[in-house]
Design a protein around this motif. Structure first.
Motif, PDB file in Angstrom:
ATOM      1  N   GLY A 150       0.809  -1.214   0.000  1.00  0.00           N
ATOM      2  CA  GLY A 150       0.000   0.000   0.000  1.00  0.00           C
ATOM      3  C   GLY A 150       0.841   1.261   0.000  1.00  0.00           C
ATOM      4  N   THR A 151       1.944   1.249   0.728  1.00  0.00           N
ATOM      5  CA  THR A 151       2.838   2.400   0.756  1.00  0.00           C
ATOM      6  C   THR A 151       3.538   2.575  -0.587  1.00  0.00           C
ATOM      7  N   ALA A 152       3.984   1.467  -1.180  1.00  0.00           N
ATOM      8  CA  ALA A 152       4.682   1.548  -2.470  1.00  0.00           C
ATOM      9  C   ALA A 152       3.800   2.153  -3.551  1.00  0.00           C
ATOM     10  N   LEU A 153       2.477   1.963  -3.434  1.00  0.00           N
ATOM     11  CA  LEU A 153       1.545   2.481  -4.434  1.00  0.00           C
ATOM     12  C   LEU A 153       1.029   3.873  -4.102  1.00  0.00           C
ATOM     13  N   ALA A 154       1.540   4.486  -3.053  1.00  0.00           N
ATOM     14  CA  ALA A 154       1.199   5.877  -2.765  1.00  0.00           C
ATOM     15  C   ALA A 154       1.779   6.751  -3.886  1.00  0.00           C
ATOM     16  N   PRO A 155       1.209   7.932  -4.112  1.00  0.00           N
ATOM     17  CA  PRO A 155       1.614   8.742  -5.275  1.00  0.00           C
ATOM     18  C   PRO A 155       2.937   9.487  -5.083  1.00  0.00           C
ATOM     19  N   TYR A 156       4.020   8.764  -4.936  1.00  0.00           N
ATOM     20  CA  TYR A 156       5.340   9.384  -4.857  1.00  0.00           C
ATOM     21  C   TYR A 156       5.789   9.848  -6.238  1.00  0.00           C
ATOM     22  N   ARG A 157       6.639  10.864  -6.251  1.00  0.00           N
ATOM     23  CA  ARG A 157       7.108  11.411  -7.529  1.00  0.00           C
ATOM     24  C   ARG A 157       8.111  10.498  -8.218  1.00  0.00           C
ATOM     25  N   ILE A 158       8.875   9.756  -7.449  1.00  0.00           N
ATOM     26  CA  ILE A 158       9.812   8.787  -8.010  1.00  0.00           C
ATOM     27  C   ILE A 158       9.498   7.429  -7.388  1.00  0.00           C
ATOM     28  N   PRO A 159       9.831   6.345  -8.081  1.00  0.00           N
ATOM     29  CA  PRO A 159       9.388   5.029  -7.609  1.00  0.00           C
ATOM     30  C   PRO A 159      10.032   4.611  -6.297  1.00  0.00           C
ATOM     31  N   ARG A 160       9.242   3.976  -5.455  1.00  0.00           N
ATOM     32  CA  ARG A 160       9.773   3.290  -4.297  1.00  0.00           C
ATOM     33  C   ARG A 160      10.215   1.890  -4.725  1.00  0.00           C
ATOM     34  N   VAL A 161      10.976   1.226  -3.862  1.00  0.00           N
ATOM     35  CA  VAL A 161      11.374  -0.154  -4.099  1.00  0.00           C
ATOM     36  C   VAL A 161      10.621  -1.039  -3.109  1.00  0.00           C
ATOM     37  N   VAL A 220      -6.413   5.143  -3.196  1.00  0.00           N
ATOM     38  CA  VAL A 220      -4.971   5.377  -3.326  1.00  0.00           C
ATOM     39  C   VAL A 220      -4.548   4.956  -4.722  1.00  0.00           C
ATOM     40  N   ALA A 221      -3.846   5.841  -5.425  1.00  0.00           N
ATOM     41  CA  ALA A 221      -3.383   5.534  -6.778  1.00  0.00           C
ATOM     42  C   ALA A 221      -1.952   6.008  -6.938  1.00  0.00           C
ATOM     43  N   CYS A 222      -1.119   5.175  -7.551  1.00  0.00           N
ATOM     44  CA  CYS A 222       0.296   5.530  -7.675  1.00  0.00           C
ATOM     45  C   CYS A 222       0.504   6.543  -8.788  1.00  0.00           C
ATOM     46  N   ARG A 223       1.608   7.242  -8.703  1.00  0.00           N
ATOM     47  CA  ARG A 223       2.041   8.183  -9.742  1.00  0.00           C
ATOM     48  C   ARG A 223       3.238   7.596 -10.483  1.00  0.00           C
ATOM     49  N   ALA A 224       4.235   7.154  -9.733  1.00  0.00           N
ATOM     50  CA  ALA A 224       5.386   6.452 -10.310  1.00  0.00           C
ATOM     51  C   ALA A 224       5.284   4.999  -9.858  1.00  0.00           C
ATOM     52  N   PHE A 225       5.077   4.080 -10.801  1.00  0.00           N
ATOM     53  CA  PHE A 225       4.912   2.680 -10.417  1.00  0.00           C
ATOM     54  C   PHE A 225       6.179   2.197  -9.728  1.00  0.00           C
ATOM     55  N   PRO A 226       6.045   1.545  -8.581  1.00  0.00           N
ATOM     56  CA  PRO A 226       7.228   1.123  -7.822  1.00  0.00           C
ATOM     57  C   PRO A 226       8.020   0.050  -8.545  1.00  0.00           C
ATOM     58  N   LEU A 227       9.292  -0.058  -8.186  1.00  0.00           N
ATOM     59  CA  LEU A 227      10.085  -1.194  -8.642  1.00  0.00           C
ATOM     60  C   LEU A 227       9.781  -2.340  -7.691  1.00  0.00           C
ATOM     61  N   VAL A 228       8.970  -3.276  -8.149  1.00  0.00           N
ATOM     62  CA  VAL A 228       8.565  -4.416  -7.336  1.00  0.00           C
ATOM     63  C   VAL A 228       9.506  -5.582  -7.632  1.00  0.00           C
ATOM     64  N   ILE A 229      10.209  -6.050  -6.619  1.00  0.00           N
ATOM     65  CA  ILE A 229      11.092  -7.193  -6.761  1.00  0.00           C
ATOM     66  C   ILE A 229      10.530  -8.333  -5.917  1.00  0.00           C
ATOM     67  N   MET A 230      10.113  -9.397  -6.596  1.00  0.00           N
ATOM     68  CA  MET A 230       9.545 -10.561  -5.919  1.00  0.00           C
ATOM     69  C   MET A 230      10.553 -11.702  -5.992  1.00  0.00           C
ATOM     70  N   THR A 231      10.823 -12.328  -4.870  1.00  0.00           N
ATOM     71  CA  THR A 231      11.793 -13.419  -4.857  1.00  0.00           C
ATOM     72  C   THR A 231      11.095 -14.764  -4.730  1.00  0.00           C
ATOM     73  N   SER A 232      11.701 -15.769  -5.348  1.00  0.00           N
ATOM     74  CA  SER A 232      11.166 -17.128  -5.300  1.00  0.00           C
ATOM     75  C   SER A 232      12.320 -18.109  -5.227  1.00  0.00           C
ATOM     76  N   ASN A 233      12.172 -19.117  -4.374  1.00  0.00           N
ATOM     77  CA  ASN A 233      13.169 -20.178  -4.269  1.00  0.00           C
ATOM     78  C   ASN A 233      12.859 -21.347  -5.193  1.00  0.00           C
ATOM     79  N   GLN A 234      11.979 -21.109  -6.166  1.00  0.00           N
ATOM     80  CA  GLN A 234      11.618 -22.124  -7.165  1.00  0.00           C
ATOM     81  C   GLN A 234      10.944 -23.339  -6.528  1.00  0.00           C
ATOM     82  N   GLU A 235      10.137 -23.077  -5.497  1.00  0.00           N
ATOM     83  CA  GLU A 235       9.452 -24.166  -4.816  1.00  0.00           C
ATOM     84  C   GLU A 235       8.060 -24.427  -5.384  1.00  0.00           C
ATOM     85  N   ARG A 236       7.632 -23.618  -6.369  1.00  0.00           N
ATOM     86  CA  ARG A 236       6.315 -23.808  -6.974  1.00  0.00           C
ATOM     87  C   ARG A 236       6.299 -23.152  -8.346  1.00  0.00           C
TER      88      ARG A 236
END
Length: 329
Positions: A150-161, A220-236
């Motif tokens: 929810g915080t990452a999608l707040a309307p920040y001027r530059i993307p959050r991570v 709540v709507a984003c302005r700069a889409f965040p850099l979303v990094i999702m990690t996976s251990n290849q378990e599924r």
């Protein structure tokens, strides 16, 4: 190919290259508002350990290119690989180099839900305050707090991570629950939408220590889409509809040269030059079992401090650390 297009370079040196990021594709434009503020060089909530890992992270050219691809396309980056190859640390490395502020981390479990990531509502606290003096003049914002997503999608001027850690631990429907959020870049807080006629604006605390976020009409709507990094251990495996909305990065296990570079970055030239035998042992055991890079770093540090040049002591101490993760021996 020229490297001029790279925003994230993988050097570990902070810079303002994010200002060169081109406008998003027309289908990935977002216009949330009002624009939020945050101190993008504030990494205090990372902690000293996270900052140290970010500055010493060794990103290979393929990783650098795919991070930039995600930045350009405003798409989530799905990072897969064995434990210990640096999947989570990549988020901190990007945030540090591009001065994007503290990483918003959302660790996933089998009980995680989309709402957990968006916001938390303290309904019990509100009920307890309803009959007390604390309720006088209190606004609903006291009982709501934005989650990491929810915080990452707040309307920040530059993307959050945003780091969504170990997404493969989620339940079956969780990846699909994220699809609409990733596509639309916005969400509603029903508790605020219900009172929008009488209280159209509410300030909510974010997931980190940054300034509060103004929410209008419960939306709540984003302005700069965040850099979303999702990690996976290849378990599924993940649904194809989810995968096609992601940029996919498979981090390989580091080879001999990269392991030497990692040791050098963390512990210095002398340690790297003296660790050839430990690297060889690590690689040999990785052929038949699961090993993590931080095991090698721990072994090099321990051996250098406690064994000196004694070959027998070096091997004994290395054996204490360099045990295959998928073995009970």
């Amino acid at each position: 190919m020229s490297a001029d297009w790279l925003i994230f370079r993988g050097t570990g040196e902070p810079h303002d290259g994010i200002a060169r990021l081109p406008a998003p594709p027309p289908w990935r434009e977002f216009a949330g508002g009002p624009a939020g503020e945050f101190d993008r060089v504030d990494e205090s909530s990372h902690g000293q350990r996270r900052n140290a890992l970010a500055t010493t992270y060794q990103a290979d050219p393929g990783t650098v290119e795919l991070v930039n691809t995600a930045l350009y396309l405003r798409r989530p980056l799905l990072v897969t690989g064995e434990p210990g190859v640096g999947k989570s640390t990549l988020a901190y490395a990007v945030a540090h180099e591009l001065r994007l502020g503290a990483v918003l981390r959302w660790p996933i479990t089998s009980r995680s839900t989309l709402r957990d990531g968006l916001y938390r509502y303290d309904a019990i606290g509100r009920i307890e305050d309803a009959s007390s003096a604390a309720a006088i003049g209190a606004d609903l914002g006291r009982y709501l707090r934005l989650g990491a997503l929810g915080t990452a999608l707040a309307p920040y001027r530059i993307p959050r991570v945003l780091l969504i850690d170990e997404i493969d631990k989620s339940d079956f429907d969780f990846p699909n629950d994220l699809l609409n959020i990733f596509e639309e870049g916005d969400y509603e807080i029903p508790e605020l939408a219900r009172i929008a006629d009488t209280t159209p604006e509410v300030w909510l605390a974010p997931a980190d220590l940054g300034p509060k976020v103004l929410v209008k009409g419960g939306h709540v709507a984003c302005r700069a889409f965040p850099l979303v990094i999702m990690t996976s251990n290849q378990e599924r495996e993940f649904p194809s509809a989810f995968l096609r909305r992601c940029v996919r990065l498979d981090l390989p296990s580091p080879d001999h040269a990269r392991l030497g570079a990692i040791v050098r970055a963390h512990l210095g030239d002398a340690q790297a030059n003296a660790s050839e035998d430990l690297i060889a042992t690590f690689l040999d055991r990785r052929k038949t079992g699961e090993m993590a890079t931080d095991q090698l770093l721990n072994a090099v540090y321990l051996v250098s401090r406690a064994a000196g040049e004694n070959r027998g002591a070096r091997q004994h101490l290395a054996d204490l650390i360099l045990r295959q993760l998928n073995s009970s021996d």
